[in-house]
Every structure is written in structure tokens, then in C-alpha cells.
Design a protein around this motif. Sequence first.
Motif, PDB file in Angstrom:
ATOM      1  N   GLY A 177      15.086  18.682 -14.070  1.00 28.66           N
ATOM      2  CA  GLY A 177      15.631  19.171 -14.890  1.00 28.66           C
ATOM      3  C   GLY A 177      16.732  19.393 -14.480  1.00 28.66           C
ATOM      4  O   GLY A 177      17.685  18.177 -13.690  1.00 28.66           O
ATOM      5  N   LEU A 178      16.862  20.275 -15.746  1.00 28.95           N
ATOM      6  CA  LEU A 178      18.912  19.950 -15.777  1.00 28.95           C
ATOM      7  C   LEU A 178      20.293  20.099 -14.840  1.00 28.95           C
ATOM      8  O   LEU A 178      20.466  19.158 -14.941  1.00 28.95           O
ATOM      9  N   GLU A 179      19.544  21.038 -13.927  1.00 32.59           N
ATOM     10  CA  GLU A 179      20.844  21.290 -12.252  1.00 32.59           C
ATOM     11  C   GLU A 179      20.458  20.106 -11.751  1.00 32.59           C
ATOM     12  O   GLU A 179      21.640  19.913 -10.867  1.00 32.59           O
ATOM     13  N   ALA A 181      11.938   4.702 -12.252  1.00 34.29           N
ATOM     14  CA  ALA A 181      11.558   6.284 -12.259  1.00 34.29           C
ATOM     15  C   ALA A 181      11.894   7.447 -13.040  1.00 34.29           C
ATOM     16  O   ALA A 181      12.484   7.628 -13.254  1.00 34.29           O
ATOM     17  N   ARG A 182      10.771   8.361 -13.317  1.00 37.51           N
ATOM     18  CA  ARG A 182      11.462   9.251 -15.174  1.00 37.51           C
ATOM     19  C   ARG A 182      12.151  10.545 -14.240  1.00 37.51           C
ATOM     20  O   ARG A 182      12.013  10.493 -13.125  1.00 37.51           O
ATOM     21  N   LEU A 183      13.095  10.776 -14.667  1.00 36.94           N
ATOM     22  CA  LEU A 183      14.394  11.919 -14.231  1.00 36.94           C
ATOM     23  C   LEU A 183      14.285  13.208 -14.939  1.00 36.94           C
ATOM     24  O   LEU A 183      14.196  14.160 -14.256  1.00 36.94           O
ATOM     25  N   ALA A 184      14.041  13.125 -16.358  1.00 34.55           N
ATOM     26  CA  ALA A 184      13.722  14.276 -16.390  1.00 34.55           C
ATOM     27  C   ALA A 184      12.823  15.461 -16.213  1.00 34.55           C
ATOM     28  O   ALA A 184      13.501  16.614 -16.455  1.00 34.55           O
ATOM     29  N   LEU A 234      19.437  16.679 -12.426  1.00 34.97           N
ATOM     30  CA  LEU A 234      20.918  16.005 -13.253  1.00 34.97           C
ATOM     31  C   LEU A 234      21.434  16.463 -13.001  1.00 34.97           C
ATOM     32  O   LEU A 234      22.264  15.126 -12.595  1.00 34.97           O
TER      33      LEU A 234
END
Lengths: 707, 180
Positions: free
Chosen positions: A62-64, A56-59, A66
Motif C-alpha cells: 500500500g501507498l503509505e 518480493a513484490r512491494l505493491a 511504500l
Amino acid sequence: MNRFPADQDHIPRALKRWHCTILLLITMIPANAPAAEPGFSLPEQQMTDHTAQLPARLAPLGLEKLMDIEVTTVTRVESTLGESAAAISVISQEDIRRSGASTLAELFRRVPGMNVARIDNNKWAISVRGFNDRFSNKLLVQRDGRSIYDPLFAGVFWNAVDYPLEDIERIEVIRGPGASVWGANAVNGIINIITKSAKDTRGGRLSGGGGTPEGGFGELRYGGAISAKTDYRVYAAGFGRDEQFSQMGDSHDRWHGASTGMRMDWRQDGLDTVTVQGDYLYSSAQRQDPDLEMTPPFIFLLANRSITHSGNILGRWTHQTDAQSSWSLQGYWSRFDTKQPVVEIGNNNDIYDLDFQHQFPIAQRHNFIYGFGYRYVDQAVGNSLSDNGLSLSWLKNDFSLSIYSAFLQDEYLLLPDSLKLFLGLKLEHNDFSGFEAQPTGRLLWTPTKRQTFWAAVSRAVVTPSISEDAVRLSAIPPATLPSGALLFPRVTGSPDLSSVELIAYETGYRAQVSESLSLDTALFYNEYDGLVVPVPQAVEAGFAPGTAILPLRLENRMDGETYGAEIGADWRPAKWWRLYGTYSFLKAALHADRNLPASTIAGAESAEGRSPQQQIFLQSSFDLPRDVELDAMGRFVDRLPGFVQATPSYFSVDMRVAWRPRRDLEVSVAGQNLFDDHHPEFGVSSIVAAPIVEIRRNVYAKITWWF
Amino acid sequence: MRRIAAVMGMLLLGYTTAYAEATEYQVKAAMLANFAIFVDWPPTAFSTAGSPFVACVLGDDPFGRLLEHELGERVGSRPVEIRYLKKADAAAECHMVFISRSEQHQLKPVLASLRKTGTLIVSDAGDISGFCRNGGMIGFVTERGKVRFDLNANAAAKAGLKIDSKLKRVSGSTECGEGR
């Protein structure tokens, strides 16, 4: 690049030697990404490889979020070793953490081909491929490029070796000789303990816990950046362990100790790295020492302690001259001082070591490495003062030893991408046996990216140690002669000893069977020549009227073969589940000189039965929801018939559960030998008689806080 | 033995949910996709309103299909194009360059040839402080099994890139000498 764990890429010499990219691969290959291929990789190729299943896409997280995901970087360790022409196992930091072990020595139980027996709370017999003993001398152990075996018997005092386990990056175990690189005593195996670079240990960590018989322990580490180029860390740790079990009552093996140390790493443009590190360690380990008396029962075992202070300072400079070549210069000083107060025995040494090496490619197909080393050992050994040296004395009490060495190796690419030849030679001069030449030839064939075959022939030697040279040890009760006189056997070292020679034939096969399963197998046949046997000599006059001494002089009077197989499998049936198992088979056949007395032959050959013929290790690791880790380990160790009282086989279960309620907090409970009250793991050593100690069930809890 | 098997069996059956765990390069690819959102390129970086956002991987490709997967089809209104490069001089049209670890021994010359207006330079190769000092902009650092990144906002500003304050806030510090 070099033997030292250069901080930039952590490539120790052997791997470099046997294949220079292994370690890079270990640190770089992600779990499911395709292995990086040299040169240009076409996106189309990747597409066909990976269309089957994309996660599944992780983008959108969000950065936090991730930044909070645990990444699986080192999941294919076994397969990434695919390009080494030797039997290598890596114990990763994750393996260390999940083992639940609280000492370095216990970590090696998971390695195929290794023999680990806990003799009591603070003593271990550890070897690779046989000849296991508390004083085994065929294994080289190094931490960050510094040898930690003691020149006294060319083995390791495992009670005087400690390091915060969480600051170890990884431990590499090489089974089989590595003498063409590391020199004498790297005969049956090499252990390289590699600690983390200071830049990977920023921040604080406080941990502590306790259990029984684990006792209590605590540890504090803090690291930070001094400047953009320089990082440091410091640590302090202490522990106190309760005793194990003995059928004879008190097992006399309580153990407490403390250690502190630092490491600083400086780097410049990725081309130069300089490391300075130092440690101090204190250990007080209970033991029993023989004391000799002229009245029955003659040998008394006195409750005693072995008090050790040891320290070291090491500096290393690695320079990358260009993409393919580098050199490294390392120097260290170490001091070891141990005393046993009641019987007043002691020994201490200072070791100074300087080492240089350089590696560079020649033409297209050669990678050449050479190096020089010099080591100076200043050792003092003490006689037993409590009984005027009757139980322990030395032919000579002070030793100043120099070891000069040089090595070179060529890595020759016979067929691009698939066939490599390694030729290496180490020349060494030591004060006991003079010049030693230790060559190796290794062939590596990688018919596909997922399969590796290798084969090697090597010569390695065990040089005589200080003990073998000069010891006078009476620790065995006397016999009564027909005349009524008491005959005291006395193990007597000899300056005439030569090195023990090994010719080793090895072969191995590794396969990445699928994305989730890898296999590693090795076969070996070792031929030893000149193994040391205590040989009875003419009876000498005794310490007092009515006594006589039977010198048992150490002589090179035995040959032998060992052969065996090691199999390791690493399987990840699911993302949250890993199964790791090993099976080891070992057989030894020793042949003492037939002209020796029958009892001497039998005694010497009994070493055949002091390493387990079969061993099985199985670990199941689960990552459960809510940040819980669960590990269960089972191990079977075969019977050891080589002792007067054979050590029965045993099956033991260890477990660990850890929970991270917060990112900066971990709570864990670990236990060893859970389904048994106590059992022995080793018999009584032939040299120093002491009661058998049995290892108890151990359970302890631990809490770790990062700040 | 039977007891252990039973315990393990129970554990197996009970838990098969998803986990906060992924491969290193999927996380990095996802972060790159986020960078593309939180960085503003100067209008001169695109020849027309419809020209694509060009993401490049320099050196050995560690992502496989993951970069394409995470970037998706569009960044803002622009279609995404991914190029895999062998040499830094082919990077002229890239809006974002990821320098692979295979280039870590020649970072300095690679960075020198990349330094131009309008390219965001990201890497996880070798020594991040050296990378930043020589004009690298975002360096990935993996610590305790988690990926974080350090930001060199000065270098990005020099290249005409505007970094969103959110990106500045979550970036680490130290290696690039700035950030939090």
C-alpha cells in the motif's frame, strides 16, 4: 553543462567537461535496476537480465508503507563515475552522515590520494597527491561554484570554512590537475562542495549535542516554499570545541564559532534556474603567534586568537536553451576579515567574481564548451604592531589584483559509445605572473559498459600568492655570529617569482566487477618545475645595533617528481552491509638547485617526507534492524619523516552508531581515534614554530529532530 | 584490531533479517501499481470489457522487469499489458504513462501531445512543478531517501479520471500546488 552546480541537474563543470552525463547517472541509477540505455529498451532483454532474482513484490504494502521505505538511489557511485576521464571521488550525503565527522575537513580522510592531517583543533594540513602543509597551495576548493581559498597564500583556512553538513548534497574530489577548466591553482586537485537545492530541504531540522573534546554544538535549519516555483532555506549554527593535547602543556587551540546563511532557488519550466545564496561566519580560534624580542629567547610564542568574520553572496542563472545546450552566468562577492589581537596582525579581502559559460553540441560528434571569467581581489595585509613589524611585515600592504580568464573545450566522440577525446585550454592573465596557458588532453575508452580506461596529459600552474610576493616573516630564533651579533633569518617574498609549473601524466581504470563490487584505480606521474625555495641572501643590517638579518628570499629553485597509485573498492556483500576501502601510495623526489647551500637544499627537499607514502582507509557500514546504522572506520597513515621531529605512523579507529526511533528523530554517538589517548598527525611547520599538538580520542552524542 | 574484528563479527552473525529498504524504481513501480487501483478510468477508455490495461513507459526504461513484477498479471479484472515507447505520439492507447527522466528536456511538448482523455500521466523527470503546470498528474519526489508523490487532481479530472480520496490523502502538496 556547466561548472556551477546548476540546480536542475547539479552538473559542475568538470564532470560536464569530462563527461556530461555522470551526474545525471549518479542521481538516476537505482541500485539494482539496469543502467538506462539511450534509446529504446526491449522488455525481453530486461527479462533475460533479471529473471534470476526478483525481490518480493512491494505493491501489496500500500501507498503509505511504500512512502516509508528507504530507497537506495546512490549505491553505485563508483561505477557511475565510469565515464569521466579523470580520477574522481564523490562523497555522498550518506557518506557524510555515516562518517561521524563534525567538520568539513575531516570528511576528506576517506578519499584516496588525499592527505589530511589535523595539526590541532582548528588547523588542518590538507592536500591531494603530496606537498601537504597547513599552507598547501596546490588545491582548489569551491563551494557552490565559489572559490574558498584565500588569495593570501592560495590555500584554505579550514577554520573559516563551515556549512551544515546535512545540507550538503555531495562533495566531488578530483585528483590531478583541472586547470584547463578551473584555472590556476587547480594543480594537484579540486574539491567541489555542492549544497542541496532549497527545494530538497523543506521543513525544519534542529540538532544539537556534545562530547569531549568535541565540546557542544547546535544547529537549526528551516526551509519552505514561497511559491510553486520558489523555495528557500535559512540556517544558524554554533559550536565550541575543547582543546587537544600537547606534551608542552596547554595546546592553545580552543575554538568556537557561529554561522548563518540562506539559499533561495527559483525555477521555471525546468529551463531556467536561478539561485541566490549567502552566508556569514564567525570563528574564534586559539593559536600561538611568534613575537620577536631583542633578548633571549628572542622568539616568544604568545597565546592568541584568530578572529575571523567572513561573508558572501552569490547569484547564478542557468538557462537550458534546448536538450543539449545551456548557458550559465554566475557572480559573487565575498569578504574575509581576520585579526589576531595580541600581536595585532590582520588581513582582509573583498573578492568580486563574474563567470559565464556556454555549452552546445556541434554536428553529431562534438560537444563544445567555452567560458569567460573575471575576478577582482582587493586585499589588505597588516604588519605586526606589537613588535613594530619585526616578526611580520609586508613589502606592500594593499593589493588590487585582477584575473581574467577564458577557456574552451571540445568533447569529441571518436568512436560512438566507446572512445572520446577531450581537448581543453584555459588562458588566464594574473598580476603576478602574467599570461598562463593551461591545456589538457584526455582520452576515455569504454570497451564495455562495465569498464573504463582513461589517460590524460595536462599542464597546470601555481601562480605566486600575495604572501610569496611580499611577506617579511621572522619567526625562527636567531643564530649568533662569530662577531657576537644576532642573525635573524627572515623569510622574504619576491615580486620576481614565477609560477610553479606542473606537467601531469595520469591514467586510470574503473570496473564494475559485479552488481555489488566496483573498483577504481588511478596512476599518476607529476613533474614540477620552479618549486619555491627560501634562499639565503647577503646579510643585511638588523633592527637594532648588534643584530643582523639573513633574508631568505623565495625563489623558483627546485624541481621534483611525484608518482603514485590510488585504489578504491566499494563492495556490498549484502543489502545491509557495505565495505569501502582505499589504498594510496605516494612517492616524491625533490631536487633543489645544487648551487644552493646544503642546509637550504636539505630543508627544501624535506617536503618529500611531509605527506604519507602509504595510507589505508577501510569502512564497514551496517544497516541493522530497528533503524540502526553502524559504521566502523579504520585508517592507517604512514610516518612523516620530513620534520625535525618525525611524525610516527598511526592507525586510528572511528565509529558511529545512529538510531531512528521515529521517522523524524535520530540519536547518534560517534567517536574518532577510539583506541588511542592521543597522537600527533603532523609535525611543526617550517615557517611558524609552535609546539606539536596531539589529537585526542573524541566521543560525542548528537540528537536530530526534523519538523 | 582484534577487538574491532570481534565486534564486527558479532554484529554480522546476529543480524540478517529483512529490511525496510528497496531500490528506488521498485518502490516507484509498486506505487504505479497502486495508482492503477486507486484511479477509475472512464468506460470509454476501454474498447471491450476484456481489453487490457495498458501501462506505458516513455523514454529510457528505468524499471527493467520490476514494473511487470509489481503490476502483476491483472489490474482489477483486466489483463496487464506493458509497452515501452520511444515517442509520445505512440501513447494513444495507454491508460497510464510513466515519463522517464530521459525525456526531461522535452517535457513540455511531450505533455502537450499526451493530453487526451483517459491517460494518467506520471513522471519523476526534472522539475515537478513545471510537470504539473503543463498537465502532468502525478509527480514522484524523492526526499530524505523516501519516495513520495504530488498530485494534480485538476488535470486528472479534466482527463476524465476519478481519483480515490485515499490517493488524495496520502499525496504530498506544494509542487503541484494542491493535495494535502
